[in-house]
Design a protein around this motif. Structure first.
Motif, PDB file in Angstrom:
ATOM      1  N   UNK A   1      33.465  -3.720   3.159  1.00 38.21           N
ATOM      2  CA  UNK A   1      34.221  -4.471   4.384  1.00 38.21           C
ATOM      3  C   UNK A   1      34.015  -3.432   5.590  1.00 38.21           C
ATOM      4  N   UNK A   2      33.573  -4.578   6.643  1.00 47.56           N
ATOM      5  CA  UNK A   2      33.636  -3.985   8.058  1.00 47.56           C
ATOM      6  C   UNK A   2      35.025  -3.727   8.417  1.00 47.56           C
ATOM      7  N   UNK A   3      35.744  -2.855   8.590  1.00 52.98           N
ATOM      8  CA  UNK A   3      37.169  -2.546   8.767  1.00 52.98           C
ATOM      9  C   UNK A   3      37.301  -2.009  10.164  1.00 52.98           C
ATOM     10  N   UNK A   4      38.739  -2.471  10.762  1.00 52.03           N
ATOM     11  CA  UNK A   4      39.218  -1.786  11.957  1.00 52.03           C
ATOM     12  C   UNK A   4      40.667  -1.749  11.480  1.00 52.03           C
ATOM     13  N   UNK A   5      41.045  -0.087  10.992  1.00 48.40           N
ATOM     14  CA  UNK A   5      42.441  -0.184  10.613  1.00 48.40           C
ATOM     15  C   UNK A   5      43.638  -0.379  11.562  1.00 48.40           C
ATOM     16  N   UNK A   6      43.212  -0.584  12.923  1.00 54.61           N
ATOM     17  CA  UNK A   6      44.319  -0.968  13.853  1.00 54.61           C
ATOM     18  C   UNK A   6      44.557  -2.685  13.935  1.00 54.61           C
ATOM     19  N   UNK A   7      43.822  -3.247  13.179  1.00 57.03           N
ATOM     20  CA  UNK A   7      44.002  -4.749  13.113  1.00 57.03           C
ATOM     21  C   UNK A   7      44.669  -5.321  11.830  1.00 57.03           C
TER      22      UNK A   7
ATOM     23  N   UNK B   1      32.778  -8.096  17.390  1.00 54.85           N
ATOM     24  CA  UNK B   1      32.710  -8.891  16.180  1.00 54.85           C
ATOM     25  C   UNK B   1      34.063  -8.936  15.434  1.00 54.85           C
ATOM     26  N   UNK B   2      33.990 -10.307  14.923  1.00 57.54           N
ATOM     27  CA  UNK B   2      35.366 -10.728  14.403  1.00 57.54           C
ATOM     28  C   UNK B   2      35.680  -9.796  13.217  1.00 57.54           C
ATOM     29  N   UNK B   3      36.843  -9.753  12.923  1.00 58.29           N
ATOM     30  CA  UNK B   3      37.126  -8.953  11.664  1.00 58.29           C
ATOM     31  C   UNK B   3      38.143  -9.558  10.884  1.00 58.29           C
ATOM     32  N   UNK B   4      38.308  -9.276   9.496  1.00 53.62           N
ATOM     33  CA  UNK B   4      37.489  -8.464   8.856  1.00 53.62           C
ATOM     34  C   UNK B   4      36.554  -9.243   8.204  1.00 53.62           C
ATOM     35  N   UNK B   5      35.167  -8.439   7.841  1.00 57.96           N
ATOM     36  CA  UNK B   5      34.087  -9.168   7.518  1.00 57.96           C
ATOM     37  C   UNK B   5      33.837  -8.548   5.866  1.00 57.96           C
ATOM     38  N   UNK B   6      33.805  -9.226   4.874  1.00 55.02           N
ATOM     39  CA  UNK B   6      33.710  -8.636   3.478  1.00 55.02           C
ATOM     40  C   UNK B   6      32.240  -9.186   3.112  1.00 55.02           C
ATOM     41  N   UNK B   7      31.385  -8.396   2.369  1.00 59.33           N
ATOM     42  CA  UNK B   7      30.349  -8.677   1.747  1.00 59.33           C
ATOM     43  C   UNK B   7      30.380  -8.191   0.320  1.00 59.33           C
ATOM     44  N   UNK B   8      29.749  -8.995  -0.623  1.00 61.28           N
ATOM     45  CA  UNK B   8      29.595  -8.742  -1.985  1.00 61.28           C
ATOM     46  C   UNK B   8      28.297  -9.031  -2.445  1.00 61.28           C
ATOM     47  N   UNK B   9      27.403  -8.294  -2.339  1.00 61.98           N
ATOM     48  CA  UNK B   9      26.130  -8.514  -2.661  1.00 61.98           C
ATOM     49  C   UNK B   9      25.403  -9.212  -1.617  1.00 61.98           C
ATOM     50  N   UNK B  10      24.817 -10.584  -1.897  1.00 61.66           N
ATOM     51  CA  UNK B  10      24.102 -11.400  -0.739  1.00 61.66           C
ATOM     52  C   UNK B  10      25.116 -12.358  -0.100  1.00 61.66           C
ATOM     53  N   UNK B  11      26.460 -12.418  -0.648  1.00 59.95           N
ATOM     54  CA  UNK B  11      27.295 -13.341  -0.147  1.00 59.95           C
ATOM     55  C   UNK B  11      28.412 -12.728   0.664  1.00 59.95           C
ATOM     56  N   UNK B  12      28.826 -13.025   1.854  1.00 57.64           N
ATOM     57  CA  UNK B  12      30.003 -12.455   2.659  1.00 57.64           C
ATOM     58  C   UNK B  12      30.941 -13.726   3.079  1.00 57.64           C
ATOM     59  N   UNK B  13      32.101 -13.300   3.489  1.00 63.39           N
ATOM     60  CA  UNK B  13      33.031 -13.945   4.223  1.00 63.39           C
ATOM     61  C   UNK B  13      33.934 -13.230   5.607  1.00 63.39           C
ATOM     62  N   UNK B  14      34.040 -14.051   6.320  1.00 63.49           N
ATOM     63  CA  UNK B  14      35.156 -13.456   7.563  1.00 63.49           C
ATOM     64  C   UNK B  14      36.540 -13.633   6.870  1.00 63.49           C
ATOM     65  N   UNK B  15      37.528 -12.587   6.570  1.00 62.27           N
ATOM     66  CA  UNK B  15      38.429 -12.570   5.810  1.00 62.27           C
ATOM     67  C   UNK B  15      39.796 -13.097   6.430  1.00 62.27           C
TER      68      UNK B  15
END
Length: 108
Positions: free
Chosen positions: A5-11, A84-98
């Motif tokens: 996860x590309x994470x921003x704890x303030x968000x 960059x929009x957040x959060x971005x979550x990747x699992x292997x070769x696939x990802x989503x904006x959460x």
């Protein structure tokens, strides 16, 4: 590959995504992307995993760029990761904006 996860704890949306993953028993690899800015190559890889254009990963605050040129947007996000929009979550070769959080289920 572990869930990342590309994470921003303030968000609040990013915190919700972390809680959502933890409730599913998943402890993701956390990248505090504001401190550990992704490179242009990493942003490109994430866009490939998202299967989205760069404009989709650009926060509304980045709309001032007034361009749809991928390389310009990617360079701007690499220089200022707050775009960059957040959060971005990747699992292997696939990802989503959460957003919404339930979208994460698409890659689990």
């Amino acid at each position: 590959m572990a869930v990342e996860i590309w994470h921003n704890p303030r968000c609040s949306k990013s915190r919700q995504a972390m809680t959502y993953l933890e409730e599913k028993g998943i402890t993701p690899e956390v990248r505090l992307y504001l401190k550990d800015r992704p490179s242009r190559e990493e942003i490109r890889e994430m866009l490939d995993a998202l299967d989205l254009p760069a404009t989709a990963l650009l926060r509304k605050e980045g709309a001032a760029l007034k361009t749809e040129v991928e390389s310009v947007i990617i360079n701007a996000m690499a220089a200022d990761s707050s775009l960059i929009e957040r959060p971005v979550i990747r699992n292997g070769s696939r990802a989503v904006i959460g957003r919404p959080t339930e979208k994460i289920d698409e890659i689990l």
